[in-house]
Design a protein around this motif. Structure first.
Motif, PDB file in Angstrom:
ATOM      1  N   LEU A 186       0.806  -1.222  -0.019  1.00 53.81           N
ATOM      2  CA  LEU A 186      -0.043  -0.038  -0.069  1.00 53.81           C
ATOM      3  C   LEU A 186       0.790   1.109   0.055  1.00 53.81           C
ATOM      4  N   LEU A 187       1.889   1.262   0.875  1.00 57.54           N
ATOM      5  CA  LEU A 187       3.019   2.379   0.896  1.00 57.54           C
ATOM      6  C   LEU A 187       3.484   2.467  -0.434  1.00 57.54           C
ATOM      7  N   VAL A 188       3.910   1.670  -1.207  1.00 59.84           N
ATOM      8  CA  VAL A 188       4.608   1.907  -2.541  1.00 59.84           C
ATOM      9  C   VAL A 188       3.626   2.481  -3.583  1.00 59.84           C
ATOM     10  N   ILE A 189       2.397   1.711  -3.516  1.00 61.47           N
ATOM     11  CA  ILE A 189       1.153   2.133  -4.463  1.00 61.47           C
ATOM     12  C   ILE A 189       0.865   3.460  -4.122  1.00 61.47           C
ATOM     13  N   CYS A 190       0.897   3.950  -2.839  1.00 59.03           N
ATOM     14  CA  CYS A 190       0.754   5.481  -2.809  1.00 59.03           C
ATOM     15  C   CYS A 190       1.682   6.480  -2.961  1.00 59.03           C
ATOM     16  N   VAL A 191       2.944   6.032  -2.681  1.00 61.25           N
ATOM     17  CA  VAL A 191       4.072   6.762  -3.255  1.00 61.25           C
ATOM     18  C   VAL A 191       4.229   6.929  -4.554  1.00 61.25           C
ATOM     19  N   THR A 192       4.047   5.953  -5.445  1.00 54.66           N
ATOM     20  CA  THR A 192       4.030   5.825  -6.972  1.00 54.66           C
ATOM     21  C   THR A 192       2.846   6.928  -7.300  1.00 54.66           C
ATOM     22  N   TRP A 193       1.776   6.633  -6.987  1.00 59.25           N
ATOM     23  CA  TRP A 193       0.494   7.692  -7.423  1.00 59.25           C
ATOM     24  C   TRP A 193       0.733   9.060  -6.889  1.00 59.25           C
ATOM     25  N   GLN A 194       1.420   9.105  -5.944  1.00 59.42           N
ATOM     26  CA  GLN A 194       1.879  10.491  -5.450  1.00 59.42           C
ATOM     27  C   GLN A 194       2.727  11.065  -6.594  1.00 59.42           C
ATOM     28  N   VAL A 195       3.759  10.558  -6.897  1.00 56.31           N
ATOM     29  CA  VAL A 195       4.998  11.275  -7.710  1.00 56.31           C
ATOM     30  C   VAL A 195       4.186  11.208  -9.169  1.00 56.31           C
ATOM     31  N   PHE A 196       3.415  10.131  -9.644  1.00 58.07           N
ATOM     32  CA  PHE A 196       2.406  10.070 -10.984  1.00 58.07           C
ATOM     33  C   PHE A 196       1.657  11.528 -10.981  1.00 58.07           C
ATOM     34  N   SER A 197       0.704  11.578  -9.811  1.00 57.52           N
ATOM     35  CA  SER A 197      -0.052  12.782  -9.846  1.00 57.52           C
ATOM     36  C   SER A 197       0.453  13.997  -9.650  1.00 57.52           C
ATOM     37  N   ARG A 198       1.569  14.242  -9.019  1.00 58.20           N
ATOM     38  CA  ARG A 198       2.446  15.422  -8.811  1.00 58.20           C
ATOM     39  C   ARG A 198       2.851  15.824 -10.240  1.00 58.20           C
ATOM     40  N   TYR A 199       3.679  14.916 -10.814  1.00 56.80           N
ATOM     41  CA  TYR A 199       4.494  15.436 -11.973  1.00 56.80           C
ATOM     42  C   TYR A 199       3.950  15.160 -13.201  1.00 56.80           C
ATOM     43  N   VAL A 200       3.228  14.103 -13.475  1.00 56.47           N
ATOM     44  CA  VAL A 200       2.532  13.915 -14.714  1.00 56.47           C
ATOM     45  C   VAL A 200       1.173  14.724 -14.903  1.00 56.47           C
ATOM     46  N   LEU A 201       0.348  14.373 -13.765  1.00 59.90           N
ATOM     47  CA  LEU A 201      -0.985  14.942 -13.729  1.00 59.90           C
ATOM     48  C   LEU A 201      -0.983  16.483 -13.527  1.00 59.90           C
ATOM     49  N   GLN A 202       0.010  16.854 -12.934  1.00 62.96           N
ATOM     50  CA  GLN A 202       0.035  18.262 -12.086  1.00 62.96           C
ATOM     51  C   GLN A 202      -0.938  18.591 -11.243  1.00 62.96           C
ATOM     52  N   ILE A 203      -1.582  17.425 -10.621  1.00 60.36           N
ATOM     53  CA  ILE A 203      -2.588  17.619  -9.496  1.00 60.36           C
ATOM     54  C   ILE A 203      -2.027  16.787  -8.430  1.00 60.36           C
ATOM     55  N   PRO A 204      -1.338  17.074  -7.311  1.00 65.15           N
ATOM     56  CA  PRO A 204      -0.973  16.271  -6.298  1.00 65.15           C
ATOM     57  C   PRO A 204      -1.915  15.973  -5.381  1.00 65.15           C
ATOM     58  N   SER A 205      -1.908  14.640  -5.085  1.00 67.04           N
ATOM     59  CA  SER A 205      -2.883  13.967  -4.244  1.00 67.04           C
ATOM     60  C   SER A 205      -2.564  14.116  -2.651  1.00 67.04           C
ATOM     61  N   THR A 206      -3.478  14.788  -1.947  1.00 70.41           N
ATOM     62  CA  THR A 206      -2.896  14.787  -0.532  1.00 70.41           C
ATOM     63  C   THR A 206      -3.396  13.554   0.309  1.00 70.41           C
ATOM     64  N   VAL A 207      -4.290  12.909  -0.199  1.00 71.78           N
ATOM     65  CA  VAL A 207      -4.789  11.860   0.471  1.00 71.78           C
ATOM     66  C   VAL A 207      -3.662  10.603   0.354  1.00 71.78           C
ATOM     67  N   THR A 208      -3.133  10.272  -0.602  1.00 66.46           N
ATOM     68  CA  THR A 208      -2.123   9.354  -0.888  1.00 66.46           C
ATOM     69  C   THR A 208      -0.763   9.497   0.254  1.00 66.46           C
ATOM     70  N   ASP A 209      -0.636  11.006   0.311  1.00 65.81           N
ATOM     71  CA  ASP A 209       0.685  11.495   1.150  1.00 65.81           C
ATOM     72  C   ASP A 209       0.398  11.240   2.348  1.00 65.81           C
ATOM     73  N   GLU A 210      -0.690  11.197   2.891  1.00 67.55           N
ATOM     74  CA  GLU A 210      -1.147  10.882   4.494  1.00 67.55           C
ATOM     75  C   GLU A 210      -1.312   9.291   4.421  1.00 67.55           C
ATOM     76  N   ILE A 211      -1.744   8.728   3.707  1.00 67.65           N
ATOM     77  CA  ILE A 211      -1.771   7.393   3.769  1.00 67.65           C
ATOM     78  C   ILE A 211      -0.281   6.699   3.714  1.00 67.65           C
ATOM     79  N   ALA A 212       0.481   7.303   2.870  1.00 64.30           N
ATOM     80  CA  ALA A 212       2.112   6.949   2.803  1.00 64.30           C
ATOM     81  C   ALA A 212       2.679   7.017   4.033  1.00 64.30           C
ATOM     82  N   ARG A 213       2.172   8.103   4.704  1.00 64.06           N
ATOM     83  CA  ARG A 213       3.083   8.578   6.252  1.00 64.06           C
ATOM     84  C   ARG A 213       2.488   7.510   7.168  1.00 64.06           C
ATOM     85  N   PHE A 214       1.279   7.354   7.250  1.00 63.71           N
ATOM     86  CA  PHE A 214       0.654   6.613   8.159  1.00 63.71           C
ATOM     87  C   PHE A 214       1.071   4.935   8.123  1.00 63.71           C
TER      88      PHE A 214
END
Length: 166
Positions: free
Chosen positions: A24-52
């Motif tokens: 789950l952590l790897v998926i969240c971090v991968t999605w976070q990077v993809f959404s931030r740099y490719v989609l230009q819309i960072p996901s705040t939920v995945t950042d929190e899930i990754a931290r937890f």
């Protein structure tokens, strides 16, 4: 006493749960990077899930390493011990692990969970009580206590067996 019968199901549960949380952590971090740099819309939920998830993986991983006896140890003085001295050393080490787990992780962690729960603190993005996240601390402590009791008991049994042989 064969400790593997008691220990193996707990090891399996902790390792399986940790693997799931790590995936789950790897998926969240991968999605976070993809959404931030490719989609230009960072996901705040995945950042929190990754931290937890990192909190849970770290603490349960620490309990697991105690269970497989791969925890951090300084064996400068105990490296050359054998027989009764080695068993006695292992008993003392497990008593210290137990005392640490009880005082810092279980007592301190439970106090933290209680204070956070009564304060009503919730996570910013997911809006879940932070006490649910911090419950990993006393849970990990209880698992460490379980393992230290198991290993101390096993070493006491081995020590008693060597007394009977002598």
């Amino acid at each position: 006493m064969q400790i593997e019968k008691i220990k193996k199901p707990v090891d399996l549960f902790i390792s399986s749960f940790s693997i799931i949380v790590m995936v789950l952590l790897v998926i969240c971090v991968t999605w976070q990077v993809f959404s931030r740099y490719v989609l230009q819309i960072p996901s705040t939920v995945t950042d929190e899930i990754a931290r937890f998830s990192m909190i849970w993986v770290g603490l349960l991983g620490a309990a697991y390493t105690v269970g497989v006896q791969r925890h951090l140890s300084i064996d400068l003085f105990t490296h050359n011990l054998t027989g009764k001295k080695k068993q006695l050393s292992n008993i003392i080490i497990n008593i210290f692990i137990f005392l640490f787990a009880v005082s810092v992780m279980v007592y301190g962690g439970s106090t933290l969970v209680s204070k956070v729960y009564t304060s009503g603190q919730i996570s910013p993005s997911m809006q879940i009580p932070m006490a649910y996240i911090y419950i990993a601390l006393p849970l990990s402590g209880v698992l460490m206590m379980f393992y230290s009791i198991l290993f101390a008991w096993d070493n006491i049994s081995k020590l008693n067996q060597t007394k009977g042989v002598s």
